[in-house]
Enzyme design. Structure first.
Site, PDB file in Angstrom:
ATOM      1  N   CYS A  39      43.029  45.282  38.273  1.00  0.00           N
ATOM      2  CA  CYS A  39      44.238  44.547  37.818  1.00  0.00           C
ATOM      3  C   CYS A  39      44.534  44.885  36.388  1.00  0.00           C
ATOM      4  O   CYS A  39      45.890  44.695  36.077  1.00  0.00           O
ATOM      5  CB  CYS A  39      43.995  42.928  38.364  1.00  0.00           C
ATOM      6  SG  CYS A  39      43.789  42.345  39.732  1.00  0.00           S
ATOM      7  N   ASP A  55      48.261  44.981  45.404  1.00  0.00           N
ATOM      8  CA  ASP A  55      48.973  44.588  43.852  1.00  0.00           C
ATOM      9  C   ASP A  55      50.046  45.593  43.653  1.00  0.00           C
ATOM     10  O   ASP A  55      49.950  46.709  43.603  1.00  0.00           O
ATOM     11  CB  ASP A  55      47.782  44.617  43.090  1.00  0.00           C
ATOM     12  CG  ASP A  55      46.555  43.593  43.150  1.00  0.00           C
ATOM     13  OD1 ASP A  55      46.966  42.559  43.627  1.00  0.00           O
ATOM     14  OD2 ASP A  55      45.581  44.038  42.985  1.00  0.00           O
ATOM     15  N   CYS A  98      47.007  48.535  48.495  1.00  0.00           N
ATOM     16  CA  CYS A  98      45.987  47.899  47.967  1.00  0.00           C
ATOM     17  C   CYS A  98      45.922  46.246  47.531  1.00  0.00           C
ATOM     18  O   CYS A  98      45.510  45.827  47.268  1.00  0.00           O
ATOM     19  CB  CYS A  98      45.749  48.510  46.457  1.00  0.00           C
ATOM     20  SG  CYS A  98      45.291  50.298  46.711  1.00  0.00           S
ATOM     21  N   CYS A 110      46.935  39.183  43.666  1.00  0.00           N
ATOM     22  CA  CYS A 110      46.036  38.074  43.461  1.00  0.00           C
ATOM     23  C   CYS A 110      46.153  37.604  42.221  1.00  0.00           C
ATOM     24  O   CYS A 110      47.031  37.838  41.528  1.00  0.00           O
ATOM     25  CB  CYS A 110      44.560  38.835  43.701  1.00  0.00           C
ATOM     26  SG  CYS A 110      44.134  39.723  42.255  1.00  0.00           S
TER      27      CYS A 110
END
Length: 146
Positions: free
Chosen positions: A103, A36, A34, A59
């Site tokens: 996130c 992260d 993914c 990110c």
């Protein structure tokens, strides 16, 4: 503007980056597929989080949510930190685009994973609110890394 000033500030000037040697609790969540991965380190004294650091591979939103989450729990009792929600992190950042909400979920889960590790290291049962949805089976979700 896609990102708030607070998101940009925490991305460009993240707080509490790094590792804690001899941390009392360490939690890692995410999945390289993914993109992260978050790792949280906690130093706890008399039930209070005296220091918190993070390392995030991901990110700008992942970095910003990690940074804000550490700011929100530093100096707080572990019971209060355990109640931190991804919604509170997003609110503190003045919002995130919908497709970046995962996130903030990772930030919440990284803290819970570190607190769960703290309890395990002390030989204590992990409180229900700190248990992640992952049951340890391989199922390919982003939040648990399995």
């Amino acid at each position: 503007m896609l990102y708030s000033e607070k998101v940009m500030d925490h991305f460009e000037h993240p707080r509490n980056v790094g590792e804690i040697t001899n941390a009392d609790g360490v939690g890692q969540v995410g999945n390289p597929k993914c993109g992260d991965i978050m790792k949280m380190y906690l130093k706890i004294n008399n039930g209070v989080i005296t220091d918190v650091k993070f390392k995030t591979f991901g990110c700008g939103s992942a970095i910003a949510t990690s940074s804000m989450a550490t700011e929100l729990i530093k100096g707080k009792p572990i019971e209060e930190a355990a109640k931190l929600t991804n919604a509170a992190v997003v609110e503190a950042l003045d919002g995130l685009p919908g497709y970046k909400m995962h996130c903030s979920v990772l930030a919440e889960e990284a803290i819970k994973a570190a607190l769960a590790d703290y309890h395990r290291r002390r030989g204590e049962e992990v409180p229900e609110e700190l248990r992640l949805p992952c049951d340890g089976e391989e199922h390919g979700c982003c939040s648990c890394g399995h």
